[in-house]
Each structure stands twice: as C-alpha cells, then as structure tokens.
Design a protein around this motif. Sequence first.
Motif, PDB file in Angstrom:
ATOM      1  N   ALA A  40       0.837  -1.208   0.000  1.00  0.00           N
ATOM      2  CA  ALA A  40       0.000   0.000   0.000  1.00  0.00           C
ATOM      3  C   ALA A  40       0.867   1.252   0.000  1.00  0.00           C
ATOM      4  CB  ALA A  40      -0.930  -0.001   1.208  1.00  0.00           C
ATOM      5  N   ILE A  41       1.943   1.241   0.767  1.00  0.00           N
ATOM      6  CA  ILE A  41       2.843   2.405   0.797  1.00  0.00           C
ATOM      7  C   ILE A  41       3.519   2.584  -0.556  1.00  0.00           C
ATOM      8  CG2 ILE A  41       4.988   3.299   1.805  1.00  0.00           C
ATOM      9  CD1 ILE A  41       4.076   1.982   4.459  1.00  0.00           C
ATOM     10  N   ARG A  42       3.989   1.477  -1.139  1.00  0.00           N
ATOM     11  CA  ARG A  42       4.630   1.555  -2.461  1.00  0.00           C
ATOM     12  C   ARG A  42       3.658   2.095  -3.511  1.00  0.00           C
ATOM     13  NH1 ARG A  42       5.396  -3.789  -4.291  1.00  0.00           N
ATOM     14  NH2 ARG A  42       3.429  -3.433  -5.325  1.00  0.00           N
ATOM     15  N   ASP A  43       2.440   1.580  -3.514  1.00  0.00           N
ATOM     16  CA  ASP A  43       1.450   2.038  -4.483  1.00  0.00           C
ATOM     17  C   ASP A  43       1.110   3.513  -4.288  1.00  0.00           C
ATOM     18  OD1 ASP A  43       1.433  -0.511  -5.527  1.00  0.00           O
ATOM     19  OD2 ASP A  43      -0.449  -1.096  -4.544  1.00  0.00           O
ATOM     20  N   ALA A  44       1.002   3.935  -3.035  1.00  0.00           N
ATOM     21  CA  ALA A  44       0.709   5.345  -2.752  1.00  0.00           C
ATOM     22  C   ALA A  44       1.841   6.237  -3.242  1.00  0.00           C
ATOM     23  CB  ALA A  44       0.485   5.548  -1.255  1.00  0.00           C
ATOM     24  N   ARG A  45       3.074   5.795  -3.086  1.00  0.00           N
ATOM     25  CA  ARG A  45       4.216   6.594  -3.569  1.00  0.00           C
ATOM     26  C   ARG A  45       4.229   6.679  -5.087  1.00  0.00           C
ATOM     27  NH1 ARG A  45       8.800   5.040   0.823  1.00  0.00           N
ATOM     28  NH2 ARG A  45       8.017   6.485   2.393  1.00  0.00           N
ATOM     29  N   HIS A  46       3.845   5.601  -5.763  1.00  0.00           N
ATOM     30  CA  HIS A  46       3.757   5.640  -7.226  1.00  0.00           C
ATOM     31  C   HIS A  46       2.678   6.625  -7.672  1.00  0.00           C
ATOM     32  CE1 HIS A  46       6.736   2.676  -7.809  1.00  0.00           C
ATOM     33  NE2 HIS A  46       5.991   1.591  -7.653  1.00  0.00           N
ATOM     34  N   ARG A  47       1.527   6.570  -7.006  1.00  0.00           N
ATOM     35  CA  ARG A  47       0.447   7.506  -7.354  1.00  0.00           C
ATOM     36  C   ARG A  47       0.877   8.941  -7.083  1.00  0.00           C
ATOM     37  NH1 ARG A  47      -2.555   3.731  -4.590  1.00  0.00           N
ATOM     38  NH2 ARG A  47      -2.813   5.149  -2.830  1.00  0.00           N
ATOM     39  N   GLU A  48       1.564   9.158  -5.972  1.00  0.00           N
ATOM     40  CA  GLU A  48       2.037  10.494  -5.627  1.00  0.00           C
ATOM     41  C   GLU A  48       3.031  11.001  -6.669  1.00  0.00           C
ATOM     42  OE1 GLU A  48       3.778  12.653  -1.672  1.00  0.00           O
ATOM     43  OE2 GLU A  48       4.656  10.737  -2.229  1.00  0.00           O
ATOM     44  N   GLY A  49       3.922  10.131  -7.120  1.00  0.00           N
ATOM     45  CA  GLY A  49       4.885  10.511  -8.147  1.00  0.00           C
ATOM     46  C   GLY A  49       4.205  10.902  -9.446  1.00  0.00           C
ATOM     47  N   LYS A  50       3.200  10.135  -9.847  1.00  0.00           N
ATOM     48  CA  LYS A  50       2.454  10.453 -11.070  1.00  0.00           C
ATOM     49  C   LYS A  50       1.719  11.776 -10.921  1.00  0.00           C
ATOM     50  CE  LYS A  50       1.745   5.757 -12.710  1.00  0.00           C
ATOM     51  NZ  LYS A  50       0.756   4.724 -13.026  1.00  0.00           N
ATOM     52  N   ALA A  51       1.126  12.014  -9.758  1.00  0.00           N
ATOM     53  CA  ALA A  51       0.402  13.264  -9.523  1.00  0.00           C
ATOM     54  C   ALA A  51       1.356  14.458  -9.547  1.00  0.00           C
ATOM     55  CB  ALA A  51      -0.346  13.214  -8.195  1.00  0.00           C
ATOM     56  N   LEU A  52       2.555  14.302  -8.972  1.00  0.00           N
ATOM     57  CA  LEU A  52       3.538  15.388  -8.992  1.00  0.00           C
ATOM     58  C   LEU A  52       4.018  15.675 -10.410  1.00  0.00           C
ATOM     59  CD1 LEU A  52       5.649  14.583  -5.832  1.00  0.00           C
ATOM     60  CD2 LEU A  52       4.212  16.594  -6.195  1.00  0.00           C
ATOM     61  N   ALA A  53       4.227  14.621 -11.193  1.00  0.00           N
ATOM     62  CA  ALA A  53       4.648  14.808 -12.581  1.00  0.00           C
ATOM     63  C   ALA A  53       3.563  15.537 -13.371  1.00  0.00           C
ATOM     64  CB  ALA A  53       4.972  13.466 -13.224  1.00  0.00           C
ATOM     65  N   ALA A  54       2.310  15.152 -13.160  1.00  0.00           N
ATOM     66  CA  ALA A  54       1.205  15.814 -13.857  1.00  0.00           C
ATOM     67  C   ALA A  54       1.092  17.274 -13.430  1.00  0.00           C
ATOM     68  CB  ALA A  54      -0.105  15.079 -13.585  1.00  0.00           C
ATOM     69  N   ALA A  55       1.298  17.549 -12.152  1.00  0.00           N
ATOM     70  CA  ALA A  55       1.245  18.934 -11.671  1.00  0.00           C
ATOM     71  C   ALA A  55       2.367  19.762 -12.285  1.00  0.00           C
ATOM     72  CB  ALA A  55       1.334  18.964 -10.147  1.00  0.00           C
ATOM     73  N   GLY A  56       3.540  19.162 -12.421  1.00  0.00           N
ATOM     74  CA  GLY A  56       4.658  19.857 -13.052  1.00  0.00           C
ATOM     75  C   GLY A  56       4.362  20.195 -14.498  1.00  0.00           C
ATOM     76  N   GLU A  57       3.754  19.270 -15.205  1.00  0.00           N
ATOM     77  CA  GLU A  57       3.390  19.525 -16.605  1.00  0.00           C
ATOM     78  C   GLU A  57       2.346  20.632 -16.703  1.00  0.00           C
ATOM     79  OE1 GLU A  57       4.692  18.435 -19.514  1.00  0.00           O
ATOM     80  OE2 GLU A  57       6.214  17.546 -18.224  1.00  0.00           O
ATOM     81  N   ARG A  58       1.371  20.622 -15.794  1.00  0.00           N
ATOM     82  CA  ARG A  58       0.359  21.691 -15.805  1.00  0.00           C
ATOM     83  C   ARG A  58       1.000  23.039 -15.511  1.00  0.00           C
ATOM     84  NH1 ARG A  58      -2.544  17.886 -12.882  1.00  0.00           N
ATOM     85  NH2 ARG A  58      -2.247  19.068 -10.973  1.00  0.00           N
ATOM     86  N   ALA A  59       1.993  23.054 -14.623  1.00  0.00           N
ATOM     87  CA  ALA A  59       2.674  24.303 -14.299  1.00  0.00           C
ATOM     88  C   ALA A  59       3.458  24.810 -15.512  1.00  0.00           C
ATOM     89  CB  ALA A  59       3.605  24.105 -13.109  1.00  0.00           C
ATOM     90  N   LEU A  60       4.053  23.899 -16.258  1.00  0.00           N
ATOM     91  CA  LEU A  60       4.822  24.309 -17.438  1.00  0.00           C
ATOM     92  C   LEU A  60       3.935  24.889 -18.534  1.00  0.00           C
ATOM     93  CD1 LEU A  60       7.564  21.576 -17.840  1.00  0.00           C
ATOM     94  CD2 LEU A  60       7.892  24.006 -17.388  1.00  0.00           C
TER      95      LEU A  60
END
Length: 71
Positions: A35-55
């Motif tokens: 569960a922790i590993r999966d949550a970190r993967h989801r968090e990483g994807k969300a951060l990447a998407a937020a970075g793209e939206r910021a760009l």
Amino acid sequence: MTESALSQLREQLSGEVPEAVGRLGEAELRDLAHAIRDARHREGKALAAAGERALERVPRLLRGPIRKVVG
C-alpha cells in the motif's frame, strides 16, 4: 512474523518500523508495504502531472530549457 515482511516494510519506510506496526502479522505487513509503495507511485504520477500543468503557464520557447533545469 518473518524478517522478509519486516524488511519490505523497512525498505518502503526508509527506516525502522514503529513498534506497534511490528506486532502485525506477516500478511498485514506485506499489505502495508504494498500500500505504501502504491501510494508513492500515485504520488509521483500526480507530482509529474502537476509539473506539466505548471509548465503550460510558461511561454512555449522557455519550456524546453526549464525542463532541462528542473529535470
């Protein structure tokens, strides 16, 4: 509880497991580690998407150099 389940959890937490969590059974420890590993993967994807939206707010000509600097 086996050492492999605890080691999986230690790896996910990057440190020692709290004493109360150490009382869980092997299956529960594995589930928690997954569960922790999966949550970190989801968090990483969300951060990447937020970075793209910021760009998208940056002028197009500057996006490439900013991506190189930010990574």
